[in-house]
Design a protein around this motif. Structure first.
Motif, PDB file in Angstrom:
ATOM      1  N   ASP A  78       0.856  -1.189   0.000  1.00  0.00           N
ATOM      2  CA  ASP A  78       0.000   0.000   0.000  1.00  0.00           C
ATOM      3  C   ASP A  78       0.890   1.235   0.000  1.00  0.00           C
ATOM      4  O   ASP A  78       2.098   1.140  -0.237  1.00  0.00           O
ATOM      5  CB  ASP A  78      -0.984  -0.031   1.175  1.00  0.00           C
ATOM      6  CG  ASP A  78      -0.276  -0.145   2.524  1.00  0.00           C
ATOM      7  OD1 ASP A  78       0.881   0.296   2.627  1.00  0.00           O
ATOM      8  OD2 ASP A  78      -0.882  -0.687   3.472  1.00  0.00           O
ATOM      9  N   GLY A 119      -7.964   0.764  -6.877  1.00  0.00           N
ATOM     10  CA  GLY A 119      -8.451  -0.606  -6.719  1.00  0.00           C
ATOM     11  C   GLY A 119      -7.983  -1.230  -5.418  1.00  0.00           C
ATOM     12  O   GLY A 119      -8.334  -2.356  -5.104  1.00  0.00           O
ATOM     13  N   GLY A 120      -7.178  -0.481  -4.676  1.00  0.00           N
ATOM     14  CA  GLY A 120      -6.642  -0.978  -3.412  1.00  0.00           C
ATOM     15  C   GLY A 120      -7.678  -0.949  -2.295  1.00  0.00           C
ATOM     16  O   GLY A 120      -8.848  -0.587  -2.507  1.00  0.00           O
ATOM     17  N   CYS A 121      -7.235  -1.311  -1.115  1.00  0.00           N
ATOM     18  CA  CYS A 121      -8.168  -1.353   0.013  1.00  0.00           C
ATOM     19  C   CYS A 121      -7.583  -0.655   1.231  1.00  0.00           C
ATOM     20  O   CYS A 121      -7.907  -0.958   2.362  1.00  0.00           O
ATOM     21  CB  CYS A 121      -8.535  -2.799   0.343  1.00  0.00           C
ATOM     22  SG  CYS A 121      -7.119  -3.854   0.685  1.00  0.00           S
ATOM     23  N   GLY A 126     -11.553   1.621  -4.478  1.00  0.00           N
ATOM     24  CA  GLY A 126     -11.419   0.212  -4.845  1.00  0.00           C
ATOM     25  C   GLY A 126     -12.743  -0.498  -4.712  1.00  0.00           C
ATOM     26  O   GLY A 126     -13.777   0.135  -4.447  1.00  0.00           O
ATOM     27  N   ASP A 297      -8.754  -6.784   1.567  1.00  0.00           N
ATOM     28  CA  ASP A 297     -10.023  -7.033   0.891  1.00  0.00           C
ATOM     29  C   ASP A 297      -9.842  -8.051  -0.238  1.00  0.00           C
ATOM     30  O   ASP A 297      -8.962  -7.902  -1.090  1.00  0.00           O
ATOM     31  CB  ASP A 297     -10.569  -5.722   0.328  1.00  0.00           C
ATOM     32  CG  ASP A 297     -11.886  -5.938  -0.403  1.00  0.00           C
ATOM     33  OD1 ASP A 297     -12.867  -6.331   0.265  1.00  0.00           O
ATOM     34  OD2 ASP A 297     -11.917  -5.770  -1.637  1.00  0.00           O
ATOM     35  N   ASN A 299     -11.686  -8.762  -2.886  1.00  0.00           N
ATOM     36  CA  ASN A 299     -11.885  -8.265  -4.252  1.00  0.00           C
ATOM     37  C   ASN A 299     -10.653  -7.490  -4.746  1.00  0.00           C
ATOM     38  O   ASN A 299     -10.298  -7.558  -5.923  1.00  0.00           O
ATOM     39  CB  ASN A 299     -13.119  -7.370  -4.328  1.00  0.00           C
ATOM     40  CG  ASN A 299     -14.403  -8.185  -4.384  1.00  0.00           C
ATOM     41  OD1 ASN A 299     -14.470  -9.212  -5.055  1.00  0.00           O
ATOM     42  ND2 ASN A 299     -15.429  -7.744  -3.660  1.00  0.00           N
ATOM     43  N   THR A 300     -10.034  -6.751  -3.834  1.00  0.00           N
ATOM     44  CA  THR A 300      -8.794  -6.047  -4.217  1.00  0.00           C
ATOM     45  C   THR A 300      -7.712  -7.053  -4.581  1.00  0.00           C
ATOM     46  O   THR A 300      -6.989  -6.877  -5.567  1.00  0.00           O
ATOM     47  CB  THR A 300      -8.313  -5.131  -3.069  1.00  0.00           C
ATOM     48  OG1 THR A 300      -9.155  -3.987  -3.006  1.00  0.00           O
ATOM     49  CG2 THR A 300      -6.883  -4.665  -3.271  1.00  0.00           C
ATOM     50  N   TYR A 301      -7.615  -8.125  -3.783  1.00  0.00           N
ATOM     51  CA  TYR A 301      -6.587  -9.133  -4.073  1.00  0.00           C
ATOM     52  C   TYR A 301      -6.818  -9.755  -5.451  1.00  0.00           C
ATOM     53  O   TYR A 301      -5.880  -9.940  -6.226  1.00  0.00           O
ATOM     54  CB  TYR A 301      -6.574 -10.195  -2.975  1.00  0.00           C
ATOM     55  CG  TYR A 301      -5.276 -10.964  -2.870  1.00  0.00           C
ATOM     56  CD1 TYR A 301      -4.079 -10.311  -2.624  1.00  0.00           C
ATOM     57  CD2 TYR A 301      -5.256 -12.351  -3.013  1.00  0.00           C
ATOM     58  CE1 TYR A 301      -2.882 -11.014  -2.527  1.00  0.00           C
ATOM     59  CE2 TYR A 301      -4.059 -13.062  -2.913  1.00  0.00           C
ATOM     60  CZ  TYR A 301      -2.877 -12.390  -2.667  1.00  0.00           C
ATOM     61  OH  TYR A 301      -1.699 -13.091  -2.577  1.00  0.00           O
TER      62      TYR A 301
END
Lengths: 408, 205
Positions: A78, A119-121, A126, A297, A299-301
């Motif tokens: 991050d 798109g990160g968390c 994201g 998260d 979905n982020t992965y």
């Protein structure tokens, strides 16, 4: 010594607790937020109504603005690359070994910018952010992103910060792919491209590992087709397995053997006794998986893994990396690590060969290390020496050219 | 400065593309950059030398010459240099052939094992010569393929390598900038195999 390095991997990757007296630490840092309040068109042709990027900066921007470097994070990183958010933080940012006063990316010399990828968390827009059109989390409706989308969003932040040209864009692994894309997409906007433990594209084996990790997540009953937010649950088991798969591949077999061997954490093999056996390595991996699943998260992965798979430096250049690199105007520094089998030295050499064929200035080092792909995050002496030497030379150039600019 | 630097400088075209195999700390390439504004790349295997190149601002690739130069395209460099390295590679003939493929021209410098002092050492002591210039014992020397000027001439003849220029030097580590041509130069040029401590060859296919 190697075993110590990985004893507690989270500590090893980042470093120890906050120490106000540590002169080589950037100390306490704060996350900032950049809001781009206009539609952001993704490479998949979809618009995000607005985007927010969480970022941190370390060091001071020179008056001529020539000492800015962009640090791009890898799969699960991050924006918090160095220092501590609070004095009671257990560990610093993910690249604390290499960013700080007197370190390879010396914050006394450089102004370092680190962004949480779109798109990160960790604060950037994201899949877990609220979709303004529906007022619910995006989840699986979040657009598919590619490395070039990150580069485009980082370019917006660059403008916001008033930086005209990066001294360097630096990244390891997936971060290296971003650095490479920068060199091709915005060739005039960077003077150096630093690519560590990376590749021009993933191999079939790599995609296979990533897909197995994705399947672990999507097959978790708590995944709910990515709409787990609506069910007040998270696919923790799947995400933990995905992380365990990744983690094994980011280490080397030798290192795991050295650290864990066949040591037992519980039970025994005594004849005539039935006991619940557990190897040390099992416990270690479960801990790593659980810890990751508790904070990241899913979905982020998935999104990050896909971006990694989709990246292909030369796709738009007739699959010819030499043609691709002809676009670049910067100097390149490429490093690989001998025990890294996910992003092996051979992948880096391909990159270097293409750069040489494209007649671009490039330096390449192949660092002996038993720490696998994670080597680029960890203290490896020769890597520290040569990376520091490259950055130091770069900072001299910043000063010389800056002086010339002031004089004219 | 090593005396072969000045000789090499004369044979290198300004602004040309130069590859230096076994480039050490990058001193030669830095010299040629300053004097001839060449575009340069070094190849080196020693970690300390690689770090020194990078600190010197010399682009360098970590690579083992004994594995060949397959990653370099034919005629992709104007001049390929191999200074004081020929004697340290496993297959000097293979490296030479690869150099001639990658470079339009090549410059090779090597210590002459036929030098009278080496001969005297072997003759009088009956042991492998050890000197300031060749400080290693036979069992730990990185120099595994010593040759004489005559040996090199024979190799060039056998492989149809054209010699563009030859330069023979009486001493290896004389400060070339401090003194002009030695009074011994005519003798060295007349009998290089006996009196040259170092040979510099400019060759092409």
């Amino acid at each position: 010594m190697k075993a110590d390095t990985i004893k507690n991997n989270s500590e090893a990757v980042a470093g120890g607790q906050y120490d106000a007296a540590d002169k080589n630490s950037i100390g306490l840092v704060e996350t900032q937020h950049f809001i781009y309040d206009q539609p952001f068109r993704t490479s998949s042709g979809r618009d995000l109504p607005s985007i927010e990027l969480a970022f941190e900066t370390y060091g001071t921007l020179n008056s001529d603005g020539r000492n800015a470097v962009l640090v791009c994070h890898a799969l699960s990183g991050d924006h918090h690359a160095a220092g501590y958010h609070h004095s009671d933080d257990k560990k610093p940012g993910w690249w604390n070994h290499y960013i700080g006063p007197g370190k390879a990316i010396d914050t006394d010399l450089f102004y370092v910018v680190s962004v949480n990828n779109l798109g990160g968390c960790s604060g950037s827009t994201g899949p877990s952010s609220i979709n303004p059109n529906t007022q619910t989390p995006w989840g699986p409706d979040f657009p598919t992103l590619r490395v070039r989308d990150w580069v485009a969003s980082q370019h917006l932040l660059m403008g916001h910060l008033g930086i005209e040209q990066w001294a360097a864009v630096i990244g390891g692994s997936l971060g290296g792919m971003q650095a490479l894309r920068w060199a091709l997409e915005y060739p005039a906007l960077l003077r150096h491209c630093v690519v560590l433990a990376s590749a021009m594209k993933l191999s079939a084996q790599n995609i296979g590992f990533n897909n197995t990790a994705r399947t672990a997540i999507t097959n978790d009953p708590d995944f709910h087709d990515g709409r787990y937010y609506d069910h007040q649950t998270r696919p923790k088991n799947g995400l933990a397995i995905a992380r365990m798969i990744g983690h094994i591949t980011y280490l080397s077999g030798d290192l795991m053997g050295e650290r864990f061997g066949r040591e037992l954490r519980a039970g025994s093999f005594t004849q005539g006794v039935e006991s619940n056996l557990e190897f040390q390595v099992e416990s270690y991996l479960r801990h790593q998986g659980d810890k990751f699943a508790a904070s990241f998260d899913a979905n982020t992965y998935l999104l990050m893994l896909r971006a990694l798979d989709y990246f292909d430096l030369a796709r738009e250049y007739g699959d010819d990396p030499v043609a691709a690199f002809r676009e670049a105007q910067c100097k390149f520094f490429v490093a690989s690590f001998t025990s890294d089998w996910r992003f092996s030295p051979a992948r880096s050499r391909e990159m270097v060969d293409a750069l040489i064929a494209a007649e671009k200035p490039v330096s390449y080092v192949e660092i002996e290390s038993s720490l696998g792909h994670d080597s680029f995050l960890l203290p490896v002496q020769r890597y520290q020496t040569v990376f520091s030497a490259y950055m130091h030379k770069m900072s001299e150039e910043c000063e010389i050219k800056g002086g010339e600019l002031n004089a004219s | 400065m090593r005396p072969d630097f000045l000789t090499i400088e004369q044979w290198v075209t300004p602004h040309s593309r130069i590859l230096d195999l076994g480039c050490g700390d990058g001193a030669l390439l830095k010299f040629l950059q300053q004097k001839k504004q060449v575009r340069s790349l070094g190849v080196e295997i020693n970690a300390n030398n690689i770090a020194a190149c990078i600190s010197n601002g010399i682009d360098v690739i970590e690579q083992d010459l004994d594995q060949g130069l397959a990653n370099f395209a034919d005629n992709s460099f104007d001049t390929v240099l191999l200074t004081q390295t020929l004697q340290a590679v496993h297959r000097p003939d293979f490296v030479l052939q690869e150099m001639l493929r990658v470079g339009k021209e090549c410059i090779i410098t090597f210590p002459n094992f036929g030098h009278w002092q080496a001969r005297r050492y072997l003759l009088t002591r009956g042991k492998m010569p050890v000197s300031k210039f060749m400080p290693h014992e036979w069992y730990n020397t990185p120099n595994i393929h010593f040759c004489t000027v005559n040996d090199f001439e024979v190799l060039c003849e056998q492989r149809d390598i054209s010699v563009l220029h030859r330069n023979f030097q009486a001493a290896n580590y004389r400060d070339a900038t401090a003194s002009g041509p030695s009074v011994f130069s005519p003798i060295v040029d007349r009998w290089p195999n006996l009196f040259a401590a170092q040979a510099v060859y400019h060759v092409t296919n």
